[in-house]
Write an enzyme that holds these catalytic residues in place. Structure first.
Site, mmCIF file in Angstrom:
data_model
loop_
_atom_site.group_PDB
_atom_site.id
_atom_site.type_symbol
_atom_site.label_atom_id
_atom_site.label_comp_id
_atom_site.label_asym_id
_atom_site.label_seq_id
_atom_site.Cartn_x
_atom_site.Cartn_y
_atom_site.Cartn_z
ATOM 1 N N LYS A 38 44.879 39.312 41.741
ATOM 2 C CA LYS A 38 44.021 38.764 40.685
ATOM 3 C C LYS A 38 43.202 39.885 40.073
ATOM 4 O O LYS A 38 42.047 40.103 40.444
ATOM 5 C CB LYS A 38 43.114 37.686 41.288
ATOM 6 C CG LYS A 38 43.358 36.313 40.657
ATOM 7 C CD LYS A 38 42.566 35.232 41.320
ATOM 8 C CE LYS A 38 42.206 34.152 40.337
ATOM 9 N NZ LYS A 38 43.328 33.468 39.706
HETATM 10 C C1 LIG Z 1 44.139 32.376 39.843
HETATM 11 C C2 LIG Z 1 45.539 32.275 39.335
HETATM 12 C C3 LIG Z 1 46.383 31.193 39.680
HETATM 13 C C4 LIG Z 1 45.918 30.004 40.474
HETATM 14 O O1 LIG Z 1 45.440 30.329 41.737
HETATM 15 P P1 LIG Z 1 44.504 29.296 42.516
HETATM 16 O O2 LIG Z 1 44.188 29.988 43.778
HETATM 17 O O3 LIG Z 1 45.324 28.061 42.708
HETATM 18 O O4 LIG Z 1 43.337 29.050 41.641
HETATM 19 C C5 LIG Z 1 47.681 31.212 39.215
HETATM 20 N N1 LIG Z 1 48.143 32.223 38.452
HETATM 21 C C6 LIG Z 1 47.366 33.263 38.095
HETATM 22 C C7 LIG Z 1 47.939 34.343 37.251
HETATM 23 C C8 LIG Z 1 46.044 33.316 38.528
HETATM 24 O O5 LIG Z 1 45.277 34.354 38.160
#
Ligand SMILES: *Cc1c(COP(=O)(O)O)cnc(C)c1O
Length: 370
Positions: free
Chosen positions: A210
């Site tokens: 992330k």
């Molecule tokens: C944060 C995110 C998600 C979803 O992750 P969660 O943990 O379910 O909130 C999916 N794809 C991307 C690219 C993300 O940055």
């Protein structure tokens, strides 16, 4: 991995200095802001902050009035984008207490993101403590009903240096934003545009962590989706340009006529905590879940034949959103007549009921903060 950060583990003992804001918003102004907060524009009174340098390791843990950061124009993050973030929510229970959903999973993923971006790893207990302290001091900001408090932990490279290397200094902070529902109109079906010009992630890249850079690179594709009248963009794999990967910020699931689920495998996609939770809940019920590659062509064919019944996107912010329309340069198709299907809405309710403490929590996902 070639990058070493010293003085990490002693930080597990960090104690936060709590300094309540002197300029907190009045109760009446807060109530006005909470009436229709939307997503990501309203913020609470406080923030949590912890700093890292090589002499002191993680230090200076504080919860204080939310304010600007002084940042030198040569701070590394402004030039080379060494930045990572997380997203999780706090929910008010019917008994007035407050739940966090799987904060340990966010803390672990944050460490993995730091590792990939050559940043100082934040000990997981410090991440969780920062989030909990902020939720406690700003608990009056958590909207009731189906609202929640969206928490945004993030870390930036703050060393003042234009050389290209991992920063020697970092700022970790958590801010909080009361939210209604992510998509205007709640879980109404969304339309998605298949990006055939742009990809999101390649093997060996940063798709599975992330980092802000992934989002910067996705914005042009999201704009293209908007130009085609779509709410969201879905990306294909970068090698063959055939396999569905995920949306700009959400994972994707497919529901078949035999009741089974399919979702793209981990690798270049972001390992969503919502994705992981849905897989666990479905398996609890004896539903077959395949984590397998699935092509756009197959999706279109299965939608036409009726083999594919539903599709949905999932992530912390929106929870679960049904997909109604799929548009691409090579043609459009509709899922489930463009309406929200029963499997999608059933899983959504099941997950939301656990998050708000209205249903049993068989996997111990809830952490009661208050
Ligand atoms: C944060 C995110 C998600 C979803 O992750 P969660 O943990 O379910 O909130 C999916 N794809 C991307 C690219 C993300 O940055």
């Amino acid at each position: 991995m070639g990058v070493s950060f010293d003085k990490i583990d002693g930080a597990a003992l960090l104690k936060f200095d709590i300094q309540p804001a002197a300029n907190a918003v009045s109760e009446a102004d807060r109530a006005a802001k909470l009436r229709d907060p939307g997503f990501g524009r309203v913020f609470t009174d406080h923030m949590a902050i912890v700093r890292y340098n090589q002499t002191d390791g993680w230090h200076g843990a504080r919860v204080e009035s939310r304010a600007n950061f002084p940042l030198d124009p040569a701070a590394a993050v402004l030039h080379y984008a060494q930045e990572i973030f997380e997203g999780l929510k706090a929910y008010v229970r019917e008994d007035g207490g407050v739940n966090l959903f799987r904060p340990d999973a966010n803390a672990r993923r944050f460490r993995n993101s730091a590792d990939r971006m050559a940043m100082a790893p934040l000990p997981e207990p410090v991440f969780i403590e920062a989030v909990e302290q902020l939720v406690r001091i700003d608990s009056a900001w958590i909207p009731g009903g189906e609202g929640s408090l969206y928490l945004r932990p993030f870390m930036i490279a703050s060393e003042i240096f234009l050389g290209v290397k991992p920063s020697a200094e970092y700022i970790f902070a958590v801010i909080a934003s009361p939210v209604g529902s992510y998509f205007k109109g709640g879980p109404a079906p969304v339309s998605i545009w298949v990006s055939e010009n742009y990809t999101r992630a390649a093997i060996g890249g940063t798709g599975a962590v992330k980092c802000g850079g992934n989002y910067a690179a996705s914005l042009r594709a999201q704009a293209e989706a908007s130009d085609h009248g779509c709410d969201q963009v879905v990306f294909l794999d970068a090698v063959e340009r055939r396999y569905i990967e995920e949306l700009g910020g959400m994972n994707i699931f497919f529901v078949f006529e035999d009741g089974s689920l399919l979702t793209p495998p981990l690798g270049t996609i972001l390992p969503g905590i919502t994705r992981d939770s849905i897989i666990a809940l479905a398996k609890d019920k004896g539903t077959q879940v395949r984590e397998e590659a699935y092509t756009l062509d197959q999706w279109r064919a299965d939608a036409a034949s009726g083999k594919l019944k539903e599709a949905f996107a999932c992530g912390t912010a929106a929870v679960i959103s049904p997909i109604g329309q799929v548009r691409s340069a090579s043609g459009d198709f509709t899922i489930n007549g463009g309406t929200a299907g029963p499997v999608t809405m059933g899983l959504r309710k099941q997950l939301v009921d656990i998050q708000y403490g209205r249903a049993p929590d068989p996997h111990n996902w809830i952490r009661k903060v208050l």
